[in-house]
Design a protein around this motif. Structure first.
Motif, PDB file in Angstrom:
ATOM      1  N   VAL A 268      35.015  25.601  40.041  1.00 20.79           N
ATOM      2  CA  VAL A 268      35.996  26.290  39.204  1.00 20.79           C
ATOM      3  C   VAL A 268      36.510  27.471  40.015  1.00 20.79           C
ATOM      4  O   VAL A 268      35.831  28.484  40.146  1.00 20.79           O
ATOM      5  CB  VAL A 268      35.386  26.768  37.869  1.00 20.79           C
ATOM      6  N   ASP A 269      37.700  27.320  40.593  1.00 19.68           N
ATOM      7  CA  ASP A 269      38.251  28.365  41.448  1.00 19.68           C
ATOM      8  C   ASP A 269      38.956  29.399  40.573  1.00 19.68           C
ATOM      9  O   ASP A 269      39.588  29.042  39.588  1.00 19.68           O
ATOM     10  CB  ASP A 269      39.223  27.750  42.467  1.00 19.68           C
ATOM     11  N   GLU A 270      38.875  30.667  40.945  1.00 18.09           N
ATOM     12  CA  GLU A 270      39.429  31.775  40.141  1.00 18.09           C
ATOM     13  C   GLU A 270      38.845  31.704  38.731  1.00 18.09           C
ATOM     14  O   GLU A 270      39.570  31.752  37.745  1.00 18.09           O
ATOM     15  CB  GLU A 270      40.961  31.698  40.051  1.00 18.09           C
ATOM     16  N   GLU A 271      37.521  31.588  38.655  1.00 20.85           N
ATOM     17  CA  GLU A 271      36.864  31.306  37.381  1.00 20.85           C
ATOM     18  C   GLU A 271      37.162  32.328  36.296  1.00 20.85           C
ATOM     19  O   GLU A 271      37.062  32.034  35.108  1.00 20.85           O
ATOM     20  CB  GLU A 271      35.350  31.188  37.573  1.00 20.85           C
ATOM     21  N   ASN A 272      37.504  33.557  36.684  1.00 19.19           N
ATOM     22  CA  ASN A 272      37.741  34.607  35.690  1.00 19.19           C
ATOM     23  C   ASN A 272      39.129  34.519  35.071  1.00 19.19           C
ATOM     24  O   ASN A 272      39.426  35.245  34.127  1.00 19.19           O
ATOM     25  CB  ASN A 272      37.600  35.978  36.347  1.00 19.19           C
ATOM     26  N   HIS A 527      40.719  42.692  33.019  1.00 19.22           N
ATOM     27  CA  HIS A 527      41.861  41.931  33.526  1.00 19.22           C
ATOM     28  C   HIS A 527      42.698  42.742  34.511  1.00 19.22           C
ATOM     29  O   HIS A 527      43.154  42.213  35.517  1.00 19.22           O
ATOM     30  CB  HIS A 527      42.732  41.439  32.367  1.00 19.22           C
ATOM     31  N   LEU A 528      42.890  44.031  34.214  1.00 18.27           N
ATOM     32  CA  LEU A 528      43.689  44.857  35.111  1.00 18.27           C
ATOM     33  C   LEU A 528      42.994  44.998  36.464  1.00 18.27           C
ATOM     34  O   LEU A 528      43.631  44.886  37.509  1.00 18.27           O
ATOM     35  CB  LEU A 528      43.949  46.241  34.496  1.00 18.27           C
ATOM     36  N   PHE A 529      41.700  45.219  36.445  1.00 18.30           N
ATOM     37  CA  PHE A 529      40.966  45.341  37.706  1.00 18.30           C
ATOM     38  C   PHE A 529      41.138  44.056  38.532  1.00 18.30           C
ATOM     39  O   PHE A 529      41.445  44.106  39.714  1.00 18.30           O
ATOM     40  CB  PHE A 529      39.483  45.619  37.442  1.00 18.30           C
ATOM     41  N   ALA A 530      40.979  42.918  37.880  1.00 21.32           N
ATOM     42  CA  ALA A 530      41.121  41.627  38.577  1.00 21.32           C
ATOM     43  C   ALA A 530      42.533  41.483  39.141  1.00 21.32           C
ATOM     44  O   ALA A 530      42.718  41.026  40.274  1.00 21.32           O
ATOM     45  CB  ALA A 530      40.804  40.482  37.628  1.00 21.32           C
ATOM     46  N   GLN A 531      43.533  41.899  38.360  1.00 19.23           N
ATOM     47  CA  GLN A 531      44.918  41.770  38.831  1.00 19.23           C
ATOM     48  C   GLN A 531      45.172  42.658  40.041  1.00 19.23           C
ATOM     49  O   GLN A 531      45.853  42.250  40.979  1.00 19.23           O
ATOM     50  CB  GLN A 531      45.894  42.139  37.711  1.00 19.23           C
ATOM     51  N   LEU A 532      44.607  43.862  40.012  1.00 18.00           N
ATOM     52  CA  LEU A 532      44.827  44.762  41.140  1.00 18.00           C
ATOM     53  C   LEU A 532      44.136  44.248  42.402  1.00 18.00           C
ATOM     54  O   LEU A 532      44.671  44.353  43.500  1.00 18.00           O
ATOM     55  CB  LEU A 532      44.372  46.184  40.788  1.00 18.00           C
ATOM     56  N   VAL A 533      42.954  43.670  42.242  1.00 23.67           N
ATOM     57  CA  VAL A 533      42.274  43.081  43.400  1.00 23.67           C
ATOM     58  C   VAL A 533      43.093  41.907  43.929  1.00 23.67           C
ATOM     59  O   VAL A 533      43.243  41.718  45.137  1.00 23.67           O
ATOM     60  CB  VAL A 533      40.841  42.622  43.038  1.00 23.67           C
ATOM     61  N   GLN A 534      43.663  41.156  43.005  1.00 18.33           N
ATOM     62  CA  GLN A 534      44.498  40.018  43.391  1.00 18.33           C
ATOM     63  C   GLN A 534      45.731  40.493  44.170  1.00 18.33           C
ATOM     64  O   GLN A 534      46.113  39.893  45.167  1.00 18.33           O
ATOM     65  CB  GLN A 534      44.928  39.305  42.123  1.00 18.33           C
ATOM     66  N   VAL A 535      46.316  41.576  43.694  1.00 16.60           N
ATOM     67  CA  VAL A 535      47.455  42.169  44.388  1.00 16.60           C
ATOM     68  C   VAL A 535      47.043  42.547  45.813  1.00 16.60           C
ATOM     69  O   VAL A 535      47.731  42.249  46.783  1.00 16.60           O
ATOM     70  CB  VAL A 535      47.950  43.427  43.637  1.00 16.60           C
ATOM     71  N   ALA A 536      45.880  43.176  45.917  1.00 11.63           N
ATOM     72  CA  ALA A 536      45.393  43.598  47.229  1.00 11.63           C
ATOM     73  C   ALA A 536      45.159  42.395  48.134  1.00 11.63           C
ATOM     74  O   ALA A 536      45.330  42.471  49.350  1.00 11.63           O
ATOM     75  CB  ALA A 536      44.108  44.399  47.074  1.00 11.63           C
TER      76      ALA A 536
END
Ligand code: ADP
Ligand code: ZN
Ligand code: ZN
Length: 692
Positions: A268-272, A527-536
């Motif tokens: 399960v990729d990107e499980e979160n 969710h915001l933390f995950a999105q910011l890491v994704q942005v990075a």
């Protein structure tokens, strides 16, 4: 079975019903012996329906003369018992009819009985064609680095025939995909029939991974399953999985219910990602079902993420899942630098921050691309009348109509409701006072695009959002302009940050992050933390200076921003866990929602209050169950329907399950399907909601 005894099959159909129905089976005319898991056509009321055989017996309470015959059998291998078990579990856990659960997981193509008589050869010829179209050229794979090799060692210690959940945790570019593909490769080599299932949260992410899998496994047949395919394509891919012709299945959440006779591992990729949770109907979490399936079939399952969900994090801490961490970045690229900037004092939320403007200027000089992220498409979130304060409310929903500079084929400015889809031209005069001074309020992607183009007339500014990337062709063209470097400043929604590898991003600006944080959603910080890491993760793919990330916020002391500055995932998660534990929120407790909607607000609330009374009368208060008061949803009116909900929280799973099953039965006895007989309220029950 005695030859002369009648053969009875119990069949479930795709209707919101808990019951199975008895039919008689005529082996001679159907030219088949009955088996559990067969897809059949049966007469039902005044029509014929497709159903699934769940039991074969010689006994029925129905009068022989009234018993109807099974009409047709689909030319398919019956669903195997493990898949049926998954269906039973999902139906029970998510409080949904067995027929609805199992049958809706079958591609529509096979649920259409007129397709059953067409020769299968046609389909199978297609299957062969796709199998052969895979290039046979083996692309040399990179030598795994030390950390990756260690990860593979841990995975290869997995004992076949046992269940274990692994968390593969590492930032974007740490080599997670390479690890799980190598692991799958080793399993597929061991057994020539073995199959693997790889799940991704979104359709847009499939083409890239598909290419990567085909390069890694040039000789294996890969089946793709998602809702963007035609019915027939999906039907073929599903059939390939079912027959074992496909060795690897790559799919979105719906692929979790695919029949895979020789499944050996699930990824399960990107499980979160919250896209694994279905919001309507069955309301299942494909990640959770995948774990259940792996346990039931005694398989290894690998959850992959740069920012694991709180649920997964908790399970690792409790020792239920085994964490494998990749700490480096392949190629040793530097991780980006993060700076928090406060909005300009004067025109704060309307224009682009002055710090961001000068950073953009610098970055343009360096010939690097810039990303500007804002999670609101359109020109402005609302239009107002400067004279009387009128706001562009939608008449169907409790939300505002968003201003668009242009929308679809309309060339003039329009306003559109993002909830019900209604679009209108912008009035020349205020509908209330007749004044002509109507102004857009706030900002969206179009406005930012306009401002940037004005500020940097020489630069090529590109906008990527659900409006410009409506079709996959348009989206490919836009991403093409980013990849070939012709776009210099790219404005877009979170869509930009998902999964794409960009080579030359020197600057990322995040606008309106606060808007996502300060909502009543307890999951928002996670969710915001995950999105910011994704942005990075989109940044820093080149060596040299680290990519700069600027986040505009009025609340720099919020834990999300404090921990993101150093990309301290563990620190953020531990902090989050403390607040969740104190509040008894998931993963330290369980939740369910009763949803209700009707044309009249009073009707909905009365129905929910009655439901609450019933729940209180049967709930075991000793078990730590809390039943909250009914409240209107955050979008209380949608498409003309008044919507409210009732939240139930429980410290334990068991008592909540018992309570919900009882409630389901109680409500069904008083409903036709899921519509109350008395008050015409439409209802449903949701487990483990992500949005409250
Ligand atoms: P993740 O899934 O963590 O984002 P990937 O597995 O996609 O990481 O790896 C990131 C990039 O590095 C990909 O382009 C991949 O091909 C490449 N890569 C992965 N492992 C290695 C390696 N050991 N040596 C060289 N390149 C690698
Ligand atoms: Zn007015
Ligand atoms: Zn609307």
């Amino acid at each position: 079975m005695n030859q002369s005894a009648p053969i009875i099959v119990k069949v479930v159909v795709d209707r919101p019903l808990n019951d199975a129905f008895d039919y008689s089976w005529n082996s001679a005319s159907l030219n088949a012996k009955p088996e559990i898991g067969m897809l059949v056509e049966v007469p039902f009321g005044r029509t014929n329906l497709v159903g699934l055989v769940i039991e074969v017996s010689s006994y029925t309470q129905i009068n022989q003369t009234k018993l109807k015959n099974v009409l047709q059998v689909a030319p398919l291998i019956p669903l195997d018992s493990r898949l049926m078990q998954l269906g039973y579990f999902a139906s029970q856990y998510y409080i949904h009819g067995l027929g609805e659960t199992l049958i809706s997981a079958i591609p529509k193509w096979w649920r259409t009985s007129t397709h059953w008589n067409k020769p299968l050869e046609q389909l199978i010829a297609k299957e062969k064609a796709t199998a052969q179209s895979n290039s046979k050229k083996k692309i040399a794979q990179n030598q795994l680095n030390e950390e990756q090799t260690h990860a593979i060692q841990i995975l290869s210690n997995h004992q076949a025939g046992t269940f274990n959940t692994y968390l593969l945790n590492g930032v974007t570019g740490s080599g997670k995909t390479a690890v799980y593909l190598t692991f799958i490769e080793s399993l597929l080599k061991l057994d020539r029939g073995a199959q693997a299932l790889i799940m991704l949260p979104e359709i847009n992410l499939t083409p890239q991974l598909q290419r990567r899998i085909q390069e890694h496994f040039p000789e294996e047949n890969l089946a793709i399953l998602h809702s963007g395919l035609t019915e027939k394509q999906r039907g073929i891919a599903w059939h390939q999985a079912m027959t074992g012709a496909a060795r690897i299945v790559l799919g979105t959440r719906l692929s979790i219910m695919t029949p895979l006779p020789k499944l050996v591992a699930i990824i399960v990729d990107e499980e979160n990602d919250s896209s694994f949770k279905q919001q309507e109907g069955l309301g299942y979490s494909a990640r959770d079902l995948a774990i259940w399936r792996a346990k039931n079939e005694r398989l290894p399952i690998i959850l992959v993420s740069a920012t694991p969900s709180s649920q997964t994090w908790h399970a690792v801490k409790e020792g239920r899942y085994q964490e494998i961490r990749l700490t480096g970045r392949v190629g040793g690229f530097q991780s980006p630098s993060v700076e928090l900037v406060s909005p300009d004092k004067s025109s704060g939320s309307i224009t682009i921050n002055s710090k961001m403007i000068s950073a953009l200027e610098d970055n343009l000089h360096k010939n690097r691309q810039s990303l500007i992220l804002i999670n609101r498409r359109g020109m402005a979130p609302v239009i107002t009348c400067l004279s009387c304060g009128w706001l562009s409310e939608c008449n169907n929903c409790s939300s505002y109509m968003v201003m668009h500079r242009q929308l679809g084929h309309f060339k003039s400015p329009m306003m559109c409701c993002h909830h019900c889809g209604q679009a209108k031209t912008i009035p020349q005069r205020c509908p209330l006072c007749g004044d002509t001074d109507l102004q857009p309020l706030g900002r969206g992607t179009q406005k930012i695009e306009d401002q940037l183009q004005t500020l940097f007339p020489e630069a090529k500014v590109l906008r990527v959002d659900a409006d410009t990337a409506r079709t996959s062709k348009k989206s490919d063209a836009l991403f093409g302009e980013i990849h070939d470097g012709s776009a210099q400043i790219i404005v877009g929604t979170q869509m930009l940050a998902k999964g794409h590898d960009y080579q030359n991003i020197g600057l990322v600006c995040v606008l309106d992050a606060d808007a996502r944080l300060y909502s009543n959603d307890y999951m928002a910080p996670e969710h915001l933390f995950a999105q910011l890491v994704q942005v990075a993760g989109r940044a820093g793919r080149f060596s040299g200076e680290p990519t700069q990330i600027l986040i505009e916020t009025r609340y720099p002391n919020d834990p999300v921003y404090q921990y993101i500055k150093t990309f301290d995932l563990a620190g953020f998660m531990e902090n989050l866990m403390l607040t969740r534990q104190e509040a008894g929120l998931p993963p330290f407790g369980y939740q369910a929602l009763v949803h209700a909607e009707a044309k009249q607000r009073q009707e909905v609330l009365a129905w929910l209050n009655h439901t609450k009374e019933y729940l209180q009368s049967i709930a075991d208060t000793q078990a730590g169950i809390t039943i909250f008061d009914p409240v209107p949803k955050s979008i209380a009116r949608l498409g003309g329907w008044e919507r409210s909900q009732l939240l139930i929280e429980s410290r334990q799973r068991g008592p909540l399950q018992a309570l919900l099953s009882a409630l389901d039965q109680y409500l069904r006895e008083r409903s036709v399907g899921r519509i109350s007989k008395i008050s015409k309220v439409r209802w449903s029950i949701e487990r483990d909601p992500l949005i409250i």
